[in-house]
Design a protein around this motif. Structure first.
Motif, mmCIF file in Angstrom:
data_model
loop_
_atom_site.group_PDB
_atom_site.id
_atom_site.type_symbol
_atom_site.label_atom_id
_atom_site.label_comp_id
_atom_site.label_asym_id
_atom_site.label_seq_id
_atom_site.Cartn_x
_atom_site.Cartn_y
_atom_site.Cartn_z
ATOM 1 N N CYS A 27 0.838 -1.193 0.000
ATOM 2 C CA CYS A 27 0.000 0.000 0.000
ATOM 3 C C CYS A 27 0.874 1.244 0.000
ATOM 4 C CB CYS A 27 -0.928 0.037 1.208
ATOM 5 S SG CYS A 27 -2.203 -1.252 1.210
ATOM 6 N N VAL A 28 0.412 2.271 -0.697
ATOM 7 C CA VAL A 28 1.129 3.533 -0.803
ATOM 8 C C VAL A 28 0.171 4.676 -0.454
ATOM 9 C CG1 VAL A 28 2.312 5.125 -2.367
ATOM 10 C CG2 VAL A 28 2.709 2.660 -2.553
ATOM 11 N N ARG A 29 0.632 5.600 0.378
ATOM 12 C CA ARG A 29 -0.157 6.810 0.679
ATOM 13 C C ARG A 29 0.409 7.958 -0.139
ATOM 14 N NH1 ARG A 29 0.285 10.982 4.666
ATOM 15 N NH2 ARG A 29 2.063 9.893 5.605
ATOM 16 N N ASP A 30 -0.491 8.704 -0.822
ATOM 17 C CA ASP A 30 -0.036 9.788 -1.670
ATOM 18 C C ASP A 30 -0.138 11.140 -0.963
ATOM 19 O OD1 ASP A 30 -2.716 10.588 -1.794
ATOM 20 O OD2 ASP A 30 -3.019 9.800 -3.809
ATOM 21 N N MET A 31 0.234 12.194 -1.658
ATOM 22 C CA MET A 31 0.271 13.524 -1.068
ATOM 23 C C MET A 31 -1.112 14.047 -0.699
ATOM 24 S SD MET A 31 3.208 15.332 -3.441
ATOM 25 C CE MET A 31 3.096 16.872 -2.502
ATOM 26 N N ASP A 32 -2.167 13.454 -1.274
ATOM 27 C CA ASP A 32 -3.541 13.857 -0.965
ATOM 28 C C ASP A 32 -4.159 12.983 0.115
ATOM 29 O OD1 ASP A 32 -3.569 15.920 -2.897
ATOM 30 O OD2 ASP A 32 -3.937 14.450 -4.475
ATOM 31 N N ASP A 33 -3.341 12.177 0.802
ATOM 32 C CA ASP A 33 -3.774 11.298 1.896
ATOM 33 C C ASP A 33 -4.698 10.180 1.435
ATOM 34 O OD1 ASP A 33 -2.251 12.737 3.661
ATOM 35 O OD2 ASP A 33 -3.899 14.005 4.359
ATOM 36 N N GLY A 34 -4.608 9.819 0.164
ATOM 37 C CA GLY A 34 -5.302 8.638 -0.333
ATOM 38 C C GLY A 34 -4.378 7.436 -0.239
ATOM 39 N N VAL A 35 -4.948 6.258 -0.008
ATOM 40 C CA VAL A 35 -4.154 5.033 0.108
ATOM 41 C C VAL A 35 -4.537 4.087 -1.025
ATOM 42 C CG1 VAL A 35 -3.629 3.008 1.511
ATOM 43 C CG2 VAL A 35 -3.927 5.244 2.602
ATOM 44 N N PHE A 36 -3.539 3.683 -1.829
ATOM 45 C CA PHE A 36 -3.733 2.776 -2.950
ATOM 46 C C PHE A 36 -2.966 1.493 -2.675
ATOM 47 C CE2 PHE A 36 -4.463 7.026 -4.405
ATOM 48 C CZ PHE A 36 -5.507 6.922 -5.314
ATOM 49 N N CYS A 37 -3.622 0.350 -2.892
ATOM 50 C CA CYS A 37 -3.021 -0.935 -2.567
ATOM 51 C C CYS A 37 -3.047 -1.873 -3.771
ATOM 52 C CB CYS A 37 -3.767 -1.586 -1.402
ATOM 53 S SG CYS A 37 -3.762 -0.600 0.125
ATOM 54 N N GLY A 38 -2.062 -2.763 -3.821
ATOM 55 C CA GLY A 38 -1.980 -3.725 -4.907
ATOM 56 C C GLY A 38 -1.650 -5.111 -4.396
ATOM 57 N N LYS A 39 -2.289 -6.127 -4.985
ATOM 58 C CA LYS A 39 -2.051 -7.526 -4.659
ATOM 59 C C LYS A 39 -1.637 -8.268 -5.916
ATOM 60 C CE LYS A 39 -6.204 -8.097 -2.860
ATOM 61 N NZ LYS A 39 -7.354 -8.733 -2.163
ATOM 62 N N PRO A 40 -1.023 -9.441 -5.784
ATOM 63 C CA PRO A 40 -0.580 -10.198 -6.967
ATOM 64 C C PRO A 40 -1.729 -10.447 -7.949
ATOM 65 C CG PRO A 40 0.333 -11.159 -4.985
ATOM 66 C CD PRO A 40 -0.641 -10.115 -4.534
ATOM 67 N N ASN A 41 -1.468 -10.164 -9.216
ATOM 68 C CA ASN A 41 -2.419 -10.410 -10.308
ATOM 69 C C ASN A 41 -3.699 -9.593 -10.201
ATOM 70 O OD1 ASN A 41 -0.668 -12.473 -11.368
ATOM 71 N ND2 ASN A 41 -1.480 -13.862 -9.797
ATOM 72 N N GLU A 42 -3.661 -8.511 -9.441
ATOM 73 C CA GLU A 42 -4.812 -7.620 -9.327
ATOM 74 C C GLU A 42 -4.359 -6.177 -9.532
ATOM 75 O OE1 GLU A 42 -7.220 -8.031 -5.868
ATOM 76 O OE2 GLU A 42 -7.261 -10.221 -5.955
ATOM 77 N N PRO A 43 -5.183 -5.330 -10.168
ATOM 78 C CA PRO A 43 -4.790 -3.937 -10.367
ATOM 79 C C PRO A 43 -4.809 -3.155 -9.067
ATOM 80 C CG PRO A 43 -7.059 -4.281 -11.055
ATOM 81 C CD PRO A 43 -6.502 -5.648 -10.752
ATOM 82 N N TRP A 44 -3.994 -2.106 -9.010
ATOM 83 C CA TRP A 44 -3.981 -1.241 -7.843
ATOM 84 C C TRP A 44 -5.319 -0.520 -7.739
ATOM 85 C CZ3 TRP A 44 0.285 0.383 -4.560
ATOM 86 C CH2 TRP A 44 1.419 -0.435 -4.710
ATOM 87 N N SER A 45 -5.796 -0.313 -6.510
ATOM 88 C CA SER A 45 -7.052 0.391 -6.292
ATOM 89 C C SER A 45 -6.970 1.195 -5.002
ATOM 90 C CB SER A 45 -8.226 -0.598 -6.227
ATOM 91 O OG SER A 45 -8.054 -1.512 -5.151
ATOM 92 N N GLN A 46 -7.858 2.172 -4.868
ATOM 93 C CA GLN A 46 -7.859 3.008 -3.669
ATOM 94 C C GLN A 46 -8.623 2.309 -2.550
ATOM 95 O OE1 GLN A 46 -9.069 7.061 -4.262
ATOM 96 N NE2 GLN A 46 -8.357 7.695 -2.250
ATOM 97 N N TRP A 47 -7.978 2.204 -1.390
ATOM 98 C CA TRP A 47 -8.577 1.528 -0.249
ATOM 99 C C TRP A 47 -9.082 2.516 0.808
ATOM 100 C CZ3 TRP A 47 -6.647 -3.815 1.683
ATOM 101 C CH2 TRP A 47 -6.537 -4.706 0.613
ATOM 102 N N PHE A 48 -8.324 3.586 1.027
ATOM 103 C CA PHE A 48 -8.668 4.523 2.097
ATOM 104 C C PHE A 48 -8.514 5.964 1.616
ATOM 105 C CE2 PHE A 48 -6.736 0.796 4.264
ATOM 106 C CZ PHE A 48 -7.822 0.380 5.023
ATOM 107 N N VAL A 49 -9.192 6.888 2.315
ATOM 108 C CA VAL A 49 -9.024 8.325 2.117
ATOM 109 C C VAL A 49 -8.742 8.968 3.473
ATOM 110 C CG1 VAL A 49 -10.524 8.395 0.091
ATOM 111 C CG2 VAL A 49 -11.507 8.733 2.364
ATOM 112 N N ASN A 50 -8.300 10.230 3.452
ATOM 113 C CA ASN A 50 -8.030 10.986 4.686
ATOM 114 C C ASN A 50 -7.084 10.239 5.614
ATOM 115 O OD1 ASN A 50 -9.856 13.033 3.855
ATOM 116 N ND2 ASN A 50 -11.574 11.828 4.653
ATOM 117 N N ALA A 51 -6.067 9.615 5.039
ATOM 118 C CA ALA A 51 -5.130 8.809 5.819
ATOM 119 C C ALA A 51 -3.924 9.623 6.250
ATOM 120 C CB ALA A 51 -4.672 7.604 5.008
ATOM 121 N N ALA A 52 -3.537 9.455 7.501
ATOM 122 C CA ALA A 52 -2.332 10.088 8.019
ATOM 123 C C ALA A 52 -1.186 9.094 8.126
ATOM 124 C CB ALA A 52 -2.607 10.703 9.395
ATOM 125 N N GLN A 53 -1.503 7.782 8.121
ATOM 126 C CA GLN A 53 -0.485 6.753 8.258
ATOM 127 C C GLN A 53 -1.082 5.430 7.815
ATOM 128 O OE1 GLN A 53 0.929 6.324 12.275
ATOM 129 N NE2 GLN A 53 2.574 4.907 11.727
#
Length: 266
Positions: A27-53
């Motif tokens: 999982c990666v958190r971006d500058m807008d506090d969105g969290v995008f996650c990726g699993k094997p053989n699946e596209p990355w998707s947004q999991w969380f918003v308003n994330a601080a950690q």
């Protein structure tokens, strides 16, 4: 120690500010506090918003939101849970096992999850699915490893509980380090490391693969890691460790059976 100055960038991520990974999830958190996650053989998707950690475990991913609440999503079925009675979290632990901890604004720490070795720090080994407050000195940083938890006390000491090396400790135990502890790291191999504000590193626990930079199989007293420069960040795997250096390089040591040190060879 093997030092690398040019790590390969993650394709498609240009504004990342934090990354967390486990065996099958990143999982990666971006500058807008969105969290995008990726699993094997699946596209990355947004999991969380308003994330601080963010904190990714073996079976789930959790985020500490900007308002101090903690929300987790289970990888298998996508079920989401907002941790009850936790509205003032200021730090969420990294996770190498099947439990997790957080520090509240008061300095209290709460833990939840698997507790076979007392890694929740309550003095008993009963599992808790909801955050449980237990007695411990005020902490400023905390990490959850495989069956062990470690915290950096505001007093400069390191505190651990659970299974470290061949020892089991169900309540927080202080370890006097060779420097004032600023941050802590817990690994998947029953070992712990602490960092000072100036970038010194010292470790303790099991050392089966040289991940604590020693020939001894268990380190019972804090051991300095001879890094080529001050560390700004440290991560412990199952049998290896890596540090980001103040120079911008990366130093890795320990087992290299799968090329995890970044080069071919033993």
């Amino acid at each position: 120690l093997q030092v690398w100055d040019e790590p390969e960038p993650l394709v498609g991520m240009s504004d990342a500010v934090e990354v967390s990974a486990s065996y099958t999830l990143t999982c990666v958190r971006d500058m807008d506090d969105g969290v995008f996650c990726g699993k094997p053989n699946e596209p990355w998707s947004q999991w969380f918003v308003n994330a601080a950690q963010i904190s990714v475990g073996n079976f789930d991913a959790c985020t500490r939101r900007n308002n101090g609440t903690v929300e987790c999503e289970v990888q298998k079925d996508g079920a989401r849970t907002v941790m009850p009675n936790l509205i003032d979290a200021v730090h969420l632990s990294a996770r190498s096992g099947v439990h997790r901890c957080a520090i509240r604004a008061t300095g209290e720490r709460v833990c939840w999850g698997e507790n076979t070795y007392g890694q929740l720090g309550t003095g008993i080994t009963m599992e808790h699915t909801a955050p449980l407050i237990a007695d411990a000195p005020p902490l400023k940083h905390i990490a959850a490893g495989l069956h062990v938890t470690v915290g950096a006390g505001v007093d400069g000491k390191m505190y651990w509980w659970g299974n470290l090396g061949q020892k089991v400790q169900p309540k927080p135990l202080a370890v006097v380090m060779p420097f004032a502890v600023d941050r802590v790291v817990a690994g998947a191999g029953r070992n712990l490391c602490a960092l000072s504000a100036s970038g010194q590193v010292a470790c303790i626990g099991m050392n089966a693969d040289g991940q604590l930079a020693s020939e001894n199989k268990e380190i019972e007293k804090p051991l300095y890691i001879p890094l080529p420069a001050s560390a700004v960040q440290l991560s412990l795997g199952l049998g290896h460790a890596c540090a980001i250096l103040k120079t911008g390089g990366v130093a890795c040591w320990g087992s290299n059976t799968a090329g995890q040190l970044g080069y071919e060879g033993p």
